[in-house]
Structure formats: structure tokens, C-alpha cells
Write an enzyme that holds these catalytic residues in place. Structure first.
Site, short mmCIF file in Angstrom:
data_model
loop_
_atom_site.label_atom_id
_atom_site.label_comp_id
_atom_site.label_asym_id
_atom_site.label_seq_id
_atom_site.Cartn_x
_atom_site.Cartn_y
_atom_site.Cartn_z
N GLU A 99 0.88 -1.18 0.00
CA GLU A 99 0.00 0.00 0.00
C GLU A 99 0.91 1.20 0.00
O GLU A 99 1.72 1.36 0.92
CB GLU A 99 -0.82 0.03 1.28
N CYS A 134 -2.24 8.44 4.14
CA CYS A 134 -2.11 8.10 2.72
C CYS A 134 -3.31 8.65 1.96
O CYS A 134 -3.21 9.06 0.80
CB CYS A 134 -2.07 6.60 2.51
#
Ligand SMILES: Cc1cc2nc3c(=O)[nH]c(=O)nc-3n(C[C@H](O)[C@H](O)[C@H](O)COP(=O)(O)OP(=O)(O)OC[C@H]3O[C@@H](n4cnc5c(N)ncnc54)[C@H](O)[C@@H]3O)c2cc1C
Length: 1018
Positions: A778, A812
């Protein structure tokens, strides 16, 4: 009741079980059989009056024709909410096409005897005819005029509708209208529309409007006791528990100014009731006001109490005690409450113990009646009963007997028929709640009214529904509740939201002052512990030179110490993990899953220490830290639940005489490499997913946040994960590199930068003989939010602040690029700057802090250099403390989408203007960056949302909400392209990537024929 008893009751009842709160209220609300007969007889008469007066009840009329559960009702609601604020023709046309096109307006047109409803409806009919290409002569007639005509027709319809709900656009207009024949029997309380100020400028504007209203009402010769209603949320942009230290004095000051003017002009002032989260703060404000020496003896002060709130009844005692202590009368407006749906949602999101409001409508009715009785008995309170419910009203009339020393209240546009006779023939007083303001400020109010009255449970709605019998309409709420039970089974408690799959993570009621201060104190105590992280291999902690771990907001402050893993530690961990994995894989699935459930429970029990570490080591604010603990808990329970179903051996079909079974197994020893921005949730999420799938794990936390990881691993071991199966190797990139280079590693789960993910992928392929092992990565994103001109600016600004600046932009998912349609950009940016100016930047351990530091000196230097380099393009930046790794939250103007070339992991928000055309082209340009993590869209046009959904290549699209805070199991999280490999964390496919599949095929006939086939009965 003494003051401390009242405070105790307020605290105890806040989220108590419905039945517990209701028990005494049911007794108080009960009516005897004779009383009930008299009530019913009077109520039946009133129903006839209401029906006769319906011509006047515009709200009713509208709702009758446009039910909220119909296509037209929904279209009308969204049009009413959005149309009047859209400045540009192209978007207005798109909105109209979107909403009007699908609905069937013709069937409603002309069906209403109300001229107003029909005028509005005809505007919509004409529009629909044009858009759908139907309508023969009419279409031909107006088609030449084209879309501008449609827009004008809809605009007229919407303005007409908006006008129905407001008394006047200005206080002068409203006062004049209140003097007209229809209104003369009612006094009025003027509500200056506008609420929930987002900026100091908004608060100033609303304050001025209130002050002008007080002055204008004071000047009115024929004012008949008219009053003004005030919303505290309009007076300060940070009217919140955590901000009480600065918001309360500021609000009290403004309110004192208004009250002083009102007292000298003889204008009563009522403070509206808003969200339950703000209730206790509002009591402090009202008490301060009531105790102001210059206002002593003034009887014009009033407050609203919401009966749907579980604290309603002791609030009456509170008001009585305050009135008596300050030697005055207080007016208490008893309402049922206008925020019911959002209260329920907020409690579910927060995962708190229970609802602050009742879950059954009858419970609210019962509470209302019990409070009404108490109000009638309170010596220092003047009751004002605000309701449009004929049963509620007649019950009060019955109880009040000959008394007339109180008033009823109704909303403008509603309840005229109900009250006319009571006022004209029976000597009761009734006040009209009269909203005043322009269309722009009307929306929140309008939507609340439409929703409230369109609700199936609403009295007004049921009255308009001919399928509801009079007996049902006037059913006794006490009897109803006794028959059905206190709690609605349709509304699970927040803890049970995901049942039967799993328990929801427990939240904390940080809006409650006592909970907040207790949590801050517990965190403070937890910080006294000396925290330590060291390599932990098969349960044995390695020794070596320790390095201090320092707080990012105060680099002189030591949080604990860490010993980093050596290459030898990594080797030892890999060997031990590889050796232990087969046994762990054979451990029953149930045992593995139960360990995760126990881990979740342990995390919740150790919350103060985990919060302390997240705050001190990672620099998180309290709400961010709490959200992270909850996410970690949810990951544990979710993956445990998923494994239980996914990892059961699965029989597969085939010819008779053959058994085929698919089984999932762990792949081996997994390396989990976690980032510092979610040092608990992502660290544990990756780790427990690997573990429950049957892998052993070597977990490497980020070098900035080893302490919280060490604590989590200790809990995992204590919860039953064998020490040989889970190892901890704190350290930096060298430790990570050594780990992934070890060929005993059977898979890597990584969250961090795209560049590191690439290095890991290369390392996994470096050795020719090594099996190809999975990498679950990720990584980052250049997350954009598109805002068109139908969006609600207040909502956009709130969501932008949350998405870009919460966690100091270090998520993120955080918003990096705000793309604003140019027609609305300047006002939105002005509001955004104003809202940013209200942010508190500083020590995250202070609960008032909104934005903490960035993680370390290197991050700070990089972000500050970016700000420096962008020079004049930086058009707003906030001051920050001198000590600590703080970076000013800032707005940076960019010429184009393409100008944002890399991810700036901090509170820097880039802004680009868009001309509103070529949405596909715009989304294409965003996609072209190659990243695909999150995207936001604010638009009221469903077709726009559908287009973006179709075109955007992102893992998570957020429409009309913030872009952060993905919830495990509800919003599986993860991107595509440069943003990651998937599968999504917290989603149903994640565990599969940690597993290898094995199939066994057995010929069941080999040992003596196909017995099962032969056994089938003919
Ligand atoms: C003069 C005036 C001033 C007002 N000021 C305020 C104010 O300051 N603050 C405020 O919040 N509201 C205020 N309101 C709005 C008021 O809350 C609503 O108009 C009122 O709830 C409608 O109640 P009713 O008796 O007319 O209708 P009813 O149809 O009898 O009651 C509807 C109400 O029941 C409650 N309800 C509905 N479903 C459920 C359920 N499943 N479980 C529990 N409860 C449920 C809700 O409160 C809903 O509004 C005011 C209203 C008036 C008339």
C-alpha cells in the site's frame, strides 16, 4: 433535586438503555381512562380543525404531493437544497436535468387546491416536459426558449418554495408579515437563519443579524411579545467541548451583548437546542448568562429542551434550579427535537455505549409528556410547548385545566389549523417560530423541515396519509411503548452495528466534558511509564545499545527507548519464524481466530497507554489516536471473523464417487513492514491478517514508532499468539532490507512509499532460486477532490479541513489537490481560509489541538522547503509553534492538475481551478498521474457522481464526505496503479492474498465401490 443530583442524573442518563430512562417517564406520562376519553374527544375535534386549516399549511400541502419516499419527493428535496446556490447556468441546467428528468410531476400538478403548491409544481412540469421531449404544444412553445427557460421555471418554483418556509427575507419584512391578518393572533419568535458558523466572519455576520433583529423587534410598536431565537452554533465556529475554553467565553460575551440589548428593549430571547454533543457546553453558557449581574431579574431569557434526549427530564430540574438560584422566571420551550437522524448516525460512527436519544417515536412522545408535566409544576419556569401533534397538545390542555400561564408554539407554515381555535376561543397563547433570511441561509433549515415532516413517524405526515386511521393517529404513546418495548429493534446499538459478524470497536464520548477530562488524565498517567522496544525473537528480548525515542512536538521530551535489530537478529527471527510456521498453520483456525479476538479486547483494555504512545511517539491528536486504536481493534475482529468463514475447507463439486476439497493455508513466514503514520492500526492489521491465515510473522515497525509496536506485540503474545510465531525487529531501512532479502520469507506486506515498495519488489526477485512470493503493498497517492458549483460550501470546507489537515496531512488518503469549479472558488476559498484560521496547532496532548507536528525533522525540512520553493503560490499559511516539527497548514495555488507531480506528505493543500466543463477530461488528467488511491467529489448531481465513479481509477472514491477515516469492513482501503497492489485492507479479499490454496481430490470408490451413489433412494 440538588445540583449534584441533577449533574449525576445528566451523566447517568446520557446514553443509558432506553428502558431504564423511560421507566419513570412512563409513569409520569400516564393518563387515566377518563382523562384519556376527554383528550381523545378534544383531539378528534382538533383533527377536523387541522384538516380544515390545511389550506394554510403549506408544508403539509407540499408533503402530501411530494412524498419523500417518492422519486419526486427526493428530487424536490435535492433541488430545493442545491438549486438556488448554483451561480452558473451550465451546472444549474445539469442539476435540473438530473433531478427533474426522472420524476413524474404531471400527476401532482393541479391536484392540490393550494395555489402556491400548484404554481411551484407547474414550474417543474414545464421543465420536465422540455427535458423529456414530451408535452406537445407546450414543448414546442417553449423549446425555442430552451434551457434558460427551464432554469427560470425551476428557479421560480424553488424560490416560491423557499419563500413558503421563511417569514421574510429581512427582519423588517418578517415583522410586517407578522402583522398581517393571518398572523395577528400569534406572537412570533424570529429565527435569523444561519447556523453552524464555519469562520469568525460567519459568526460575526450572524451576531450582527441577531442584534439587528433584537433592535428591530424592540422598535416595533405592535410587537405583542415577539421574541428572538438564537442558535449558539451561529455565534462561534468552534462551539465544541474540546474547544470550550475559548469558545464558551466568546459565546457568553456575544450572548451577553444580545441579552443586554434584548432586556433593555423588552424583547425575550430563547436559546435553541442543537446537537446533544453540545448540550453540556450549552448549559455552561446559559448558566453564565443567567448569572450575569446586569441581567439579574430579567425574565426574558429562555431555552429549548429536546424531549427526544435521554437527559430531558433532569434538564427541567436544572432549569428550575437555575431560575430559582438567579431569582427569575425562565421560559422553557419544550420540543421533541430536530436532529434525530443525525444523532443516531453520529453515535453509530463514534461507537459509543448507547444513543443520547430515544429510538422509538412513542418514547419521545412519552418523554415529552413527562417533561410537560414537570414543566407545569415547576414554580419558576414558564412553559412553551412547541408541537404540531394534536394528541400531545390536547394532553397538555387536559393537564393544564384552567391555567393559561403558558404558551404553545408552532413553526411558520405548520399547525395553523391546530391552534386557531385554541387561541381564538379558549384563550391560549401561541407563538410562531418564524425563520428570517435569504435563500442561501435557508437550506439547512429547509432540509430539516422537509425531512422531519416527511418522516413516516411524523404526526403531520401521518395526518396527511389517509391510510392511517384516527385511532392509530391518536394512539396512547404510553400504551404503545408498553406493547412494543422501549427500544427499536431496527436500530442496533453502536456496539452491535456489525453483528452477528463481530462487535464494533468501542469509542469514547470525547464530546462529553467528563469523559474528555478523564481520558486526558488517564493518558497523562500512562505517559509516566517508561516505554521500551527491543528485538523480540521467540519471546526473548535482545540487548544492545538503546536510542531514545523523542516526541515530535517536543524533541527534548523522551518518550522511551529502542534497541534496533541487528542483521543477526533478523536472521534469527527468520529462522525461528520459518521453523514455527507449519505447526501454527496446523493450529485449528478457531484457536487462531480466538487469539485475534482476545487481542482486540486487550487493546481496548489498554487504551490509555496506547493513546499515550500514539500521541507522544507519533504526535497524534486525541481523536486521531482514538480512531487508530479503534481501527486496530476492528482489524483484529474483522480478520478473525473473515478467517472463520473463508478458511473453512470448501467442498467442490465433481462426478460421483469423488471428494474434492479446497483448503487455504499460510504461505510461510511473512514480513510485515509498517509505516509510522498508523503505527498501531496498519502495523497490527498487516500482522494479524498474516497470522490468522496461518503464517508466522516477523514484524518491522517504522523507526520513528517502535514503542507502540512493541506494546502491540506484547499484547498479541499475551492474547495467545505463540512467541515463536510472532517476532519483532525494530529498525530502519537496513533491517527492512535484510528481512526481505532473506529467502525464508514467504511473503511481504508493506505500507509506505512507492519507491520503497519498488525496492522490495526488486529484492524479492534478486535471487534466482527463490520462489516468487507475494508482495502486498500500500503506497501513496496524489489524492484529488473535485468540487462543482452544486456543492454545499460549508460542507466542502468542513470536509476539506478534515481531509487535508487532520493528522497534519499525514494519511495516505489525505487530500492533496483541491479542484474547485471557478464559479464558486473564491467564496469557498474565503471560507476555507477562515476555517483554517480557527485551527489550533500545537501540542497534540492538549485536547484542544487540531493539528499536531509532522513526524520528524526530515519530514519537516522537506515540507518547509516545498513551501519556500512555491513562493507566491502559497496564498494562505498558518503560524506554528517554534519548538517541535511543525509545518504550517497552507494553501498553494497550482496552474494545473499536472503541476502536482509528487506526494507532499503533510498539511500542504494544493488548489487548482476548473472551468466546470469536460468532467471526463478532468478525471482523465487526474488518472494520468498514475496514482490511484483516493478521490473526493462534492456535487449534488447524481449523473456527475456516476460519471466520476465510472471514470476514476482510484481505490476509494468519497462522494459528498471527507476522504479519510476508512472504516474496516465498511470502506476496504487501498489503491491501484502507483498506489498499491491490493487487495484492500479491511476488505473481504485481503486474507486470501496471505494464503496458499491446496486441493485434495479423493476417489471415494477406490476402497470398495460407490456406496453413497448406491445408497440414494429411488
Ligand atoms: C416553535 C418551535 C421551536 C423549535 N425549536 C427547536 C429547537 O430549538 N431545537 C430542536 O431540536 N428542534 C426545535 N424545533 C423542532 C421540533 O423539534 C420539531 O418540530 C418537533 O420535533 C416536531 O414534533 P411534533 O410534536 O410537532 O411532531 P411529532 O410528529 O409528534 O414528532 C416528531 C418528532 O419525534 C421524534 N422522533 C421521530 N422518530 C423518532 C424515533 N424513531 N425515535 C425517537 N424519536 C423520534 C423527532 O424529534 C421528531 O421530530 C422547534 C419546533 C417548534 C414548533
Amino acid at each position: 433535586m440538588t445540583e449534584s443530583n441533577i449533574r449525576e442524573a445528566l451523566a447517568r442518563l446520557h446514553r443509558a438503555p432506553d428502558s431504564e430512562v423511560l421507566a419513570p417517564l412512563l409513569a409520569a406520562a400516564e393518563v387515566g381512562p377518563e382523562e384519556r376519553e376527554r383528550i381523545l374527544a378534544r383531539a378528534a375535534g382538533l383533527l377536523a380543525d387541522i384538516r380544515a386549516g390545511e389550506q394554510e399549511g403549506w408544508v403539509n400541502r407540499f408533503l402530501k404531493h411530494y412524498r419523500l419516499n417518492s422519486e419526486e419527493g427526493r428530487a424536490l428535496l435535492s433541488l430545493a437544497e442545491a438549486f438556488l446556490r448554483v451561480p452558473d447556468a451550465a451546472t444549474a441546467d445539469a442539476l435540473v436535468r438530473d433531478k427533474i428528468g426522472a420524476a413524474d410531476w404531471e400527476s401532482a400538478a393541479g391536484a392540490s387546491p393550494s395555489l402556491l403548491v400548484n404554481s411551484a409544481t407547474w414550474g417543474l412540469v414545464v421543465s420536465r416536459a422540455l427535458l423529456s421531449g414530451e408535452g406537445g404544444v407546450l414543448r414546442r412553445l417553449v423549446q425555442r426558449a430552451g434551457e434558460p427557460f427551464v432554469r427560470a421555471a425551476v428557479g421560480a418554483a424553488m424560490r416560491l418554495m423557499a419563500d413558503l418556509f421563511v417569514m421574510g427575507r429581512t427582519i423588517t419584512e418578517a415583522l410586517a408579515r407578522a402583522d398581517q391578518r393571518d398572523y395577528r393572533i400569534f406572537s412570533a419568535s424570529f429565527d435569523m437563519l444561519g447556523e453552524a458558523a464555519r469562520t469568525m466572519a460567519d459568526a460575526e455576520r450572524y451576531f450582527v443579524a441577531y442584534a439587528e433583529a433584537v433592535a428591530a423587534v424592540g422598535r416595533e410598536a405592535n410587537r405583542r411579545g415577539h421574541s428572538v431565537s438564537v442558535k449558539l452554533s451561529a455565534l462561534h465556529p468552534r462551539y465544541e467541548t474540546a474547544q470550550a475554553a475559548r469558545a464558551v467565553p466568546a459565546i457568553v460575551e456575544r450572548l451577553e451583548a444580545l441579552a443586554t440589548a434584548a432586556a433593555s428593549a423588552g424583547v425575550p430571547l430563547t436559546i435553541d437546542a442543537e446537537e446533544q454533543d453540545r448540550l453540556l457546553v450549552s448549559l455552561d453558557i446559559i448558566e453564565a448568562l443567567a448569572r450575569t449581574p446586569s441581567l439579574s431579574g430579567w425574565d426574558g431569557l429562555g431555552l429549548a429542551i429536546q424531549a427526544y434526549g435521554k437527559r430531558a427530564r433532569p434538564l427541567i430540574d436544572w432549569a428550575q434550579a437555575l431560575a430559582s438560584a438567579t431569582g427569575r422566571r425562565l421560559t422553557v420551550r419544550l420540543v421533541k427535537g430536530a436532529y434525530w437522524d443525525s444523532e443516531v448516525k453520529r453515535a453509530q460512527e463514534a461507537g459509543v455505549a448507547g444513543y443520547p436519544v430515544f429510538t422509538r417515536k412513542a418514547a419521545t412522545d412519552v418523554s415529552y409528556l413527562a417533561c410537560a408535566r414537570a414543566l407545569l409544576d415547576a414554580p419558576n419556569l414558564t412553559p412553551a410547548f412547541a408541537s404540531h401533534n394534536a394528541l400531545t397538545v390536547t394532553t397538555i390542555v387536559e393537564w393544564a385545566g384552567q391555567r393559561r400561564d403558558f404558551e404553545f408554539q408552532r413553526l411558520h407554515g405548520m399547525g395553523a389549523g391546530l391552534y386557531e381555535r385554541l387561541v381564538e376561543n379558549e384563550g391560549y397563547q401561541c407563538r410562531l417560530y418564524a425563520p428570517v433570511g435569504g435563500h442561501r441561509d435557508l437550506l439547512a433549515y429547509l432540509v430539516r423541515r422537509l425531512l422531519e415532516n416527511g418522516a413516516n413517524s411524523s404526526f403531520v405526515h401521518q395526518l396527511a396519509d389517509c391510510t392511517v386511521s384516527e385511532a392509530d393517529l391518536l394512539a396512547d404513546p404510553v400504551a404503545k411503548l408498553r406493547a412494543t418495548g422501549a427500544t427499536s429493534p431496527a436500530i442496533p446499538l453502536p456496539a452491535d452495528l456489525f453483528m452477528p459478524e463481530r462487535r464494533n470497536s468501542e469509542g469514547l464520548d470525547l464530546a462529553h466534558p467528563q469523559v474528555l477530562s478523564a481520558t486526558v488524565a488517564a493518558v497523562g498517567r500512562a505517559l509516566a511509564e517508561s516505554f521500551r522496544a527491543a528485538p523480540l525473537i521467540s519471546g526473548t528480548a535482545a540487548d544492545g545499545p538503546a536510542r531514545p525515542v523523542l516526541a515530535p512536538f517536543d524533541p527534548a521530551r523522551r518518550v522511551g527507548e529502542v534497541i534496533e535489530a541487528t542483521a543477526a537478529d533478523v536472521k534469527a527471527a527468520c529462522a525461528a519464524a520459518a521453523a514455527a510456521q507449519p505447526e501454527w498453520d496446523r493450529t485449528p483456525l478457531k484457536t487462531r481466530a480466538e487469539a485475534l479476538d482476545r487481542l482486540a479486547d486487550r487493546l481496548e483494555a489498554d487504551r490509555p497507554a496506547l493513546l499515550a504512545l500514539l500521541q507522544a511517539e507519533a504526535g497524534k491528536t486525541l481523536p486521531d489516536a482514538l480512531a487508530e486504536v479503534r481501527e486496530a481493534v476492528d482489524f483484529c475482529r474483522y480478520y478473525a471473523a473473515q478467517a472463520r468463514t473463508l478458511f473453512e475447507p470448501k467442498p467442490l463439486p465433481g462426478p460421483t464417487g469423488e471428494a474434492n476439497v479446497l483448503r487455504l493455508h499460510g504461505r510461510g513466514a511473512f514480513a510485515t513492514i509498517a509505516p509510522w503514520n498508523f503505527p498501531l492500526a496498519i502495523f497490527l492489521g498487516q500482522t494479524v491478517a498474516a497470522l490468522v491465515a496461518g503464517n508466522s510473522v516477523i514484524a518491522k515497525p517504522a523507526p520513528q514508532t517502535p514503542l507502540v509496536a512493541a506494546r502491540a506485540v506484547a499484547h498479541a503474545h499475551a492474547a495467545g499468539i505463540p512467541p515463536e510465531v510472532l517476532h519483532l525487529v525494530p529498525g530502519g531501512s537496513d533491517v527492512g532490507a535484510a528481512l526481505v532479502a532473506d529467502s525464508r520469507i514467504g511473503g511481504v506486506a508493506f505500507t509506505g512509499s512507492t519507491a520503497t515498495a519498488r525496492r522490495i519488489a526488486r529484492a524479492l526477485l534478486a535471487e534466482d532460486g527463490r520462489p516468487l512470493v507475494p508482495l502486498i503493498a500500500e503506497t501513496g497517492g496524489l489524492n484529488a477532490m473535485i468540487v462543482d458549483s452544486t456543492a454545499l460550501p460549508e460542507q466542502v470546507v468542513t470536509d476539506v479541513i478534515t481531509s487535508a489537515f487532520r493528522s497534519a496531512g499525514q494519511r495516505c488518503s489525505a487530500l492533496r489537490l483541491l479542484i474547485l469549479q471557478e464559479d464558486v472558488a473564491e467564496p469557498i476559498l474565503a471560507m476555507l481560509r477562515g476555517a483554517m484560521d480557527c485551527l489550533i496547532i500545537g501540542d497534540p496532548l492538549d485536547p484542544a489541538t487540531d493539528v499536531g507536528p509532522v513526524i520528524d525533522a526530515a519530514a519537516q525540512a522537506r515540507l518547509l522547503a516545498r513551501l519556500e520553493a512555491m513562493g507566491d503560490s502559497v496564498f494562505h499559511r498558518l503560524p506554528v509553534p517554534a519548538t517541535g516539527y511543525f509545518v504550517p497548514p497552507a494553501l498553494i495555488r497550482l496552474p494545473s492538475v499536472e503541476a502536482l507531480e509528487e506526494e507532499w506528505f503533510g498539511p500542504l493543500l494544493h488548489v487548482v481551478l476548473w472551468d466546470g466543463s469536460d468532467l471526463p477530461g478532468l478525471v482523465g488528467r487526474i488518472n494520468a498521474s498514475g496514482y490511484g488511491l483516493t478521490m473526493g467529489l462534492h456535487s449534488r448531481i447524481a449523473a456527475t457522481a456516476a460519471d466520476v465513479e465510472r471514470l476514476a481509477r482510484v481505490g476509494n472514491l468519497y462522494v459528498n464526505r471527507s476522504m479519510i477515516g476508512a472504516v474496516v469492513g465498511s470502506q476496504p482501503f487501498g489503491g491501484e496503479g502507483l498506489s498499491g497492489t491490493g487487495p484492500k485492507a479491511g476488505g473481504p479479499h485481503y486474507l486470501l492474498r496471505f494464503a496458499t490454496e491446496r486441493v485434495t481430490s479423493t476417489d471415494t470408490t477406490s476402497a470398495g465401490g460407490n456406496a453413497s451413489l448406491l445408497a440414494i433412494a429411488d
